[in-house]
Design an enzyme around this catalytic site. Structure first.
Site, PDB file in Angstrom:
ATOM      1  N   GLU A 183       0.814  -1.222   0.000  1.00  0.00           N
ATOM      2  CA  GLU A 183       0.000   0.000   0.000  1.00  0.00           C
ATOM      3  C   GLU A 183       0.849   1.274   0.000  1.00  0.00           C
ATOM      4  O   GLU A 183       0.431   2.316   0.537  1.00  0.00           O
ATOM      5  CB  GLU A 183      -0.967   0.012   1.192  1.00  0.00           C
ATOM      6  N   GLU A 252      -6.873  -7.360  -1.187  1.00  0.00           N
ATOM      7  CA  GLU A 252      -7.551  -7.179   0.101  1.00  0.00           C
ATOM      8  C   GLU A 252      -8.987  -6.736  -0.128  1.00  0.00           C
ATOM      9  O   GLU A 252      -9.245  -5.568  -0.424  1.00  0.00           O
ATOM     10  CB  GLU A 252      -6.831  -6.151   0.990  1.00  0.00           C
TER      11      GLU A 252
END
Length: 848
Positions: A183, A252
């Site tokens: 991320e 995710e």
């Protein structure tokens, strides 16, 4: 007879030929999918973090994941667990990564190894070891040579371990994907050009390790080729990779959300989660991962945040204890089967999008050889719509997707749940003190008082107030700030009528203030603002006065640009304010004495083996800074165990020397924001669906069964602010004796019964199925049954304006005495209690 109207179903697996897991295959990718052994694959994945459960739990968790339709298990690798001291490694017990990956392989599943090594994960310090912070010249996650050297060294260490055990698919193992970084694209703008060059370096470093499988970067739109950039979020149907040569992957899909101390409990309706998954595959996705599939527990001091709770349940399909959460697990299992029915068409071609109208979307995967699968979506949030597609009519509930594996028949709709709902139950029992316990006063408890203030030989004195993390290196949650100062008899602070206030400002996360050995107050921050500012009224005496401030952390920052620079502790000012006369004395720059950690930590009180335990005196209750110990017998049976800490304040607990984590039942969530039910229609966010408002964020704390002996177990508590340990109790959790289902007459036939080879006595229609959760149970009674227009939800069903008089007798005859039963939801089974009205069947049953 009514019983003859019940569908007698011969279950023939009509799901086609499911691809089997084949290790030892070459793994590549193209624009449509990950390619394993030359074959494009649709892959359903789920996250299970090995240290958030125990090795004894792993096989069952993995098997339940496989039974739920997963192909892949995804996990992070936790650097701070494996290398707590530089060049000293730990891969034992819950940290045995190799064992975990091998168990995944033994179950016939693939693995995705997210090495990072930054993991976020609501994990302490984002997974980085604290010693990294003290390397000269280091700056995390940027083009910084000291950081890159350490990151490469650890990443290579993990890759080499996997290679030595032949765990990559290129070697015959289960690992088909690896991840580098995590991320970073969410925050890389803060690092400027150095962030861009860092990502290029990280990609090149990962590729140089020659794993033989593809690497991914999540949330990294500029991931360099051949790294696959992937999506994280509640919805990823609109995501597109940064190259037409890369597949659309979702690393995710947040199945719920994490819990913070002081927060209400978030949950995500399964209808919305299934909608998000179906939309992703509808719009070209071929790899999807649930974060989390099993969340587990933040044992010890591993939770991050700060203020992340000890429970990491995440409203996942497998709950914190490893039990199946229904209907979430079952509804997703049905979804996975429906998607797999479409796999051949999904991977063979790119989709087309015939127009259906506003807020409606049809997607068709049709090949030249005649394969055809379709998805029909209603992304409107208010109205159900009947649409025409390929000459047929289909009812699409609002915010739902229907899946048609043959472009004709609906096998699954995301808003229509066929799976049962299981109501979990909790059996509570008082702490059973071991029969051979010699602890006195009849309580079964002994205790040791933790000294207030400085008590260790390694204490030191410095002028001014020190930042906590740099001082403790996170070796403990606790740092004492101690100061003794003389107050003159004529000091204005002591004048008649003067009210003295102790003013303290802290970066967080909590503090307890003692004046002359007595607790005068506590303060704590929150997940949204860790800083603490307190003003405590105090009484000073002429002469020497001692100020002992106990500062504590509740998990270190784990997310954000430059998060390693986020401090903690009392950085001031610390002031004495005379509210009556305006006097202000600043103590901040004086000579403070510091002590990292507690005396009880130094003497290893958590082991319970000290000779200092006092079992003769009256047990102190509701007093700060007390260590407690008792010996107990494990609850009977094999069900998961938790301790209910109601009656305690805040602290940490150890069972047989192993930390079950921080407890904090006195931190109560806000009163507003919760609802009895949550409308799944419309975009989900982490604060949309909340429960447990106005109650402790967490009262129950998981104790793994494998940590317990049948008798002679030791429980040690460190209580910070005051509690009564005699009030705590044990709880065992069961799936529950109650199960429910509610199926309309417009539901699709259950996916298990779908297919051209299914043999049934009549035209396929909706079926309500019940099955007891445990193998030794049978359906013993029917608490409620109504075919017509029943109202309510599981546990609170009621009859609507119409209900077939035959409902209860039909369901009883079909189900009572059996482990499972299936009933046709139609007027053919029950008669028609109200013509021209859409009807449904609601049932609540008991299993014993």
């Amino acid at each position: 007879m009514a019983s003859k109207e019940i569908l007698l179903l011969v279950l023939c697996w009509g799901l086609g030929v499911l691809a089997t897991t084949s290790f030892g295959a070459n793994v590549t990718y193209d624009h449509r999918a990950v390619v394993i052994g030359g074959k494009r694959r649709v892959l359903i994945s789920g996250s299970i973090h090995y240290p958030r459960s125990t090795p004894e739990m792993w096989p069952d968790l993995i098997q339940k994941s496989k039974d739920g339709g997963l192909d892949v298990i995804e996990t992070y690798v936790f650097w701070n667990l494996h290398e707590p001291v530089r060049n000293q490694y730990n891969f034992e017990g819950r940290y045995d990564l190799v064992k975990f990956v091998k168990l995944v392989a033994e179950a016939g599943l693939y693995a995705h190894l997210r090495i990072g090594p930054y993991v976020c994960a609501e994990w302490n310090y984002g997974g980085f070891p604290l010693w990294l912070h003290f390397i000269t010249g280091i700056q995390f996650r940027t083009d910084n040579e000291p950081f890159k050297a350490e990151m490469q060294r650890f990443t290579a260490k993990i890759v080499d371990m996997m290679k030595q055990e032949k765990l990559y698919a290129s070697q015959g193992g289960p690992i088909i994907l690896s991840q580098i970084e995590n991320e970073y694209g969410n925050i890389d703008s803060a690092y400027g050009a150095a962030g861009k060059s860092y990502i290029k370096w990280a990609a090149g470093m990962a590729l140089s390790l020659n794993t033989g499988v593809p690497w991914v970067m999540c949330q990294q739109s500029d991931a360099p080729d051949p790294i696959i950039n992937t999506c994280n979020g509640f919805y990823c149907d609109q995501f597109t990779p940064n190259s037409n040569n890369k597949p659309k992957m979702w690393t995710e899909n947040w199945s719920g959300w994490f819990l913070s101390f002081g927060g209400a409990v978030p949950y995500r309706p399964v209808e919305d989660l299934a909608f998000a998954v179906a939309r992703f595959f509808q719009r070209g996705g071929t790899f999807q991962n649930y974060y989390m599939y099993h969340g587990g527990t933040n044992f010890d001091r591993t939770s991050g945040g700060p203020f992340i709770s000890t429970s990491y349940d995440y409203d996942a399909p497998l709950d914190e204890y490893g039990l199946i959460r229904q209907p979430k697990w079952g509804h997703l299992k049905d979804l996975h089967k429906a998607i797999k029915l479409c796999e051949a068409a999904l991977v063979a071609t790119d989709p087309t999008y015939p127009s259906l109208g506003p807020n409606l979307e049809a997607t068709v995967y049709k090949t030249g050889s005649g394969l055809c699968s379709a998805f029909l979506a209603n992304i409107g949030t208010n109205s159900d719509v009947t649409v025409k597609f390929n000459g047929n009519s289909y009812l699409l509930p609002a915010w739902s997707v229907s899946i048609l594996p043959d472009c004709k028949n609906v096998v699954f709709n995301t808003a229509k749940i066929n799976s049962v709902t299981l109501v979990p139950s909790f059996s509570r029992q008082s702490l059973q003190v071991a029969a051979d316990s010699s602890d006195a006063i009849g309580s079964g408890w002994s205790y040791i008082n933790e000294p207030v203030g400085i008590s260790k030989d390694d204490a030191f004195t410095k002028p001014g107030l020190l930042e906590q993390i740099n001082t403790t290196a996170d070796q403990s949650d606790y740092l004492w700030y101690s100061l003794s100062t003389n107050i003159k008899a004529d000091e204005p602070l002591l004048e008649d009528g003067s009210k003295t206030v102790l003013h303290v400002q802290s970066l967080g996360h909590a503090l307890h203030a003692f004046i002359n050995g007595k607790l005068v107050g506590s303060g704590y921050g929150s997940s949204s603002n860790a800083k603490v500012t307190v003003d405590f009224p105090i009484a000073l005496a002429p002469g020497k006065n001692t100020f002992d401030l106990l500062s504590l952390t509740v998990g270190l920052q784990n997310y954000g640009a430059f998060y390693e620079k986020t401090g903690a502790g009392i950085t001031g000012p610390v002031q004495l304010k005379g509210s009556g006369n305006g006097t202000n004395i600043d103590l901040s720059s004086q000579q403070w004495t510091y002590q990292t950690g507690l005396k009880g930590e130094e003497l290893n009180f958590p082991s319970g083996s000290s000779t200092q335990w006092d079992s003769k005196s009256t047990l102190p209750k509701l007093q700060p800074l007390v260590w407690y110990k008792t010996t107990f017998d494990a609850p009977a049976g094999s069900e998961p165990v938790a301790i209910d800490f109601t009656g305690m304040g805040k602290g940490e607990a150890w069972v047989n020397g192993q930390s079950i984590g921080r407890y904090w039942p006195t931190y109560v969530s806000q009163n507003g924001g919760c609802t009895d039910s949550c409308n799944y229609r419309g975009a989900y966010s982490s604060n949309k669906c909340l429960k447990n408002c106005g109650k402790p964020s967490q009262s129950l704390y998981h104790v793994p069964r494998s940590w317990l002996k049948s008798s002679g177990n030791t429980l040690v508590l460190f209580e910070e602010i005051g509690g009564d340990p005699t009030k705590i109790s044990f709880v065992t959790k069961q799936l529950g004796s109650s199960l429910c289902s509610h199926v309309t007459d417009s539901h699709p036939l259950p996916v298990d019964m779908w297919g051209s080879d299914s043999k049934i006595q009549r035209k396929p229609g909706p079926v309500l199925s019940l099955e007891c959760p445990n193998p030794n149970q049978v359906i013993s009674s029917i608490k409620f049954a109504s075919f017509g227009t029943p109202l309510g939800t599981c546990g609170s069903f009621s009859r609507g304006r119409c209900s077939s008089a035959r409902s209860l007798s039909v369901v009883r005859q079909a189900c009572v005495g059996s482990k499972s039963c299936s009933i046709g939801v139609s007027v053919n089974t029950f008669g028609d209690p109200c013509k021209g009205v859409m009807k449904s069947l609601a049932v609540e049953a008991s299993c014993t």
